[in-house]
Design a protein around this motif. Structure first.
Motif, PDB file in Angstrom:
ATOM      1  N   GLY A  49      13.444   6.523  -5.975  1.00 37.98           N
ATOM      2  CA  GLY A  49      14.042   7.492  -4.783  1.00 37.98           C
ATOM      3  C   GLY A  49      13.500   8.784  -5.081  1.00 37.98           C
ATOM      4  N   ALA A  50      12.490   8.954  -5.999  1.00 40.06           N
ATOM      5  CA  ALA A  50      11.967  10.360  -6.020  1.00 40.06           C
ATOM      6  C   ALA A  50      10.476  10.146  -5.751  1.00 40.06           C
TER       7      ALA A  50
ATOM      8  N   GLN B 251      11.901   4.272   4.435  1.00 41.60           N
ATOM      9  CA  GLN B 251      12.508   4.668   2.932  1.00 41.60           C
ATOM     10  C   GLN B 251      10.993   5.384   2.638  1.00 41.60           C
ATOM     11  N   LYS B 252       9.830   5.029   2.811  1.00 42.66           N
ATOM     12  CA  LYS B 252       8.859   5.347   1.911  1.00 42.66           C
ATOM     13  C   LYS B 252       7.875   6.430   2.590  1.00 42.66           C
TER      14      LYS B 252
ATOM     15  N   HIS C 292       0.955  -0.993  -0.006  1.00 44.22           N
ATOM     16  CA  HIS C 292      -0.062  -0.096   0.127  1.00 44.22           C
ATOM     17  C   HIS C 292       0.861   1.294  -0.024  1.00 44.22           C
ATOM     18  N   ILE C 293       2.038   1.109   0.393  1.00 47.71           N
ATOM     19  CA  ILE C 293       3.007   2.231   0.653  1.00 47.71           C
ATOM     20  C   ILE C 293       4.139   2.287  -0.617  1.00 47.71           C
ATOM     21  N   GLY C 294       4.442   1.172  -0.918  1.00 49.58           N
ATOM     22  CA  GLY C 294       5.582   1.009  -1.996  1.00 49.58           C
ATOM     23  C   GLY C 294       5.581   1.744  -3.253  1.00 49.58           C
ATOM     24  N   GLY C 295       4.203   2.689  -3.541  1.00 53.57           N
ATOM     25  CA  GLY C 295       4.352   3.537  -4.828  1.00 53.57           C
ATOM     26  C   GLY C 295       4.506   4.590  -4.449  1.00 53.57           C
ATOM     27  N   MET C 296       4.970   5.106  -3.182  1.00 47.11           N
ATOM     28  CA  MET C 296       4.968   6.644  -2.761  1.00 47.11           C
ATOM     29  C   MET C 296       6.262   7.443  -3.463  1.00 47.11           C
TER      30      MET C 296
END
Length: 313
Positions: free
Chosen positions: A154-155, A188-189, A146-150
């Motif tokens: 790295g941008a 990270q995210k 659910h948060i992997g695509g934030m």
């Protein structure tokens, strides 16, 4: 909710989530051998009053060992019988990962960001949008899928968006040590977005006609969202129920990914009963694409009825 979430339970949940972090989007452009299992389209739009609601298929993959994931407390015979009654194999589940976009007419609000492997960008492109068109990103909870695509390479993926999530969810995961996969992914995210995040509680509004509904158990602060426009309602249930057969027919069967299994069961029964009794449609993150449908009561549990041509605009 009486159970207490601990660091140990968080690590156990993190260990139970390998598919979420490694699932590859089965996209038409990929030439994947999994292509036969994927729908031809990766977006589907519905009308809800003046809202346009679009489900975005970010990825799909099969996973073996279904009973160990969805059948906690069931006998092998019970699990096999329910599977057979619904014409699905008892040893394999097909997972779908489906963020939802809600266009209110004034804002484009994205619920969850997917796996972070490019699927959501392809799905958005099918409806003529890019990540730069998203005004608001709402995180239903902090699991990797659910948060992997934030972020992308790295941008920040949705560079013009503001971010919203539940206060209880964010506080819990922020308190976890780095060094485990979910804690590392959180660092990270999500942590870099802390200054851009707005927090809400049960019943708070994301925007006019979009309200948070606590459904704790899958994670400590897991939220669903009720949409309402021109007298019509639809609920985004996120990970309240992770499989369209087993989690509906037997909502008391424990799910490996649910961190507080008793609380998850209570939330499942309460919300599925509400949806069934009111006839309110739902969109579930892991339901078969296009992820939308209705709930009816059946025996001591429920049945998910996939959408066909309802809500077509």
């Amino acid at each position: 909710m009486t159970a207490i979430f601990t660091r140990r339970s968080a690590l156990a949940a993190a260990a139970a989530l390998p598919l979420a972090a490694t699932a590859r989007p089965t996209l038409a452009a990929s030439g994947s051998t999994e292509m036969a299992r994927a729908p031809a389209s990766h977006s589907r739009s519905f009308k809800l009053g003046s809202f346009t609601v679009t489900t975005l298929l970010d990825g799909s993959r099969p996973l073996e060992g279904a009973k160990a994931i969805f059948g906690g407390g069931a006998t092998d015979e019970e699990f096999a019988a329910t599977s057979k009654q619904n014409f699905i194999p008892a040893d394999m589940a097909q997972f779908f990962f489906t963020p939802t976009l809600v266009d209110t007419g004034s804002e484009k609000i994205l619920f969850d960001t997917g796996l972070g492997q490019g699927g959501i960008q392809i799905a958005l492109a099918q409806v003529g949008l890019t990540p730069q068109d998203i005004d608001v990103v709402v995180l239903t909870h902090m699991h990797p899928d659910h948060i992997g695509g934030m972020t992308t390479d790295g941008a920040e993926t949705f560079a013009k968006a503001r971010y919203i999530t539940g206060r209880q969810e964010f506080d819990f995961w922020r308190g976890q040590d780095e060094g485990n996969r979910v804690g590392d992914l959180m660092a990270q995210k999500v942590t870099p977005f802390a200054e851009k995040l707005t927090f809400l509680e049960d019943g708070d509004r994301v925007a006019s006609g979009i309200s948070a509904m606590a459904s704790f158990g899958h994670t400590p602060g897991h939220m669903g969202y009720m949409l309402e426009s021109d007298g019509q309602q639809l609920m985004l249930t996120a990970d309240l129920a992770n499989h369209y057969v087993w989690s509906f027919a037997h909502p008391d069967w424990e799910v490996k990914f649910d961190m507080d299994k008793e609380a998850a069961t209570r939330s499942r029964r309460r919300i599925l009963d509400m949806l069934a009794s009111t006839g309110t449609p739902m969109i579930g993150y892991h339901m078969p694409f296009p992820a939308a449908g209705y709930v009816e009561t059946r025996d001591s549990g429920f049945r998910f009825v996939p959408v066909s041509y309802q809500m077509m605009g």
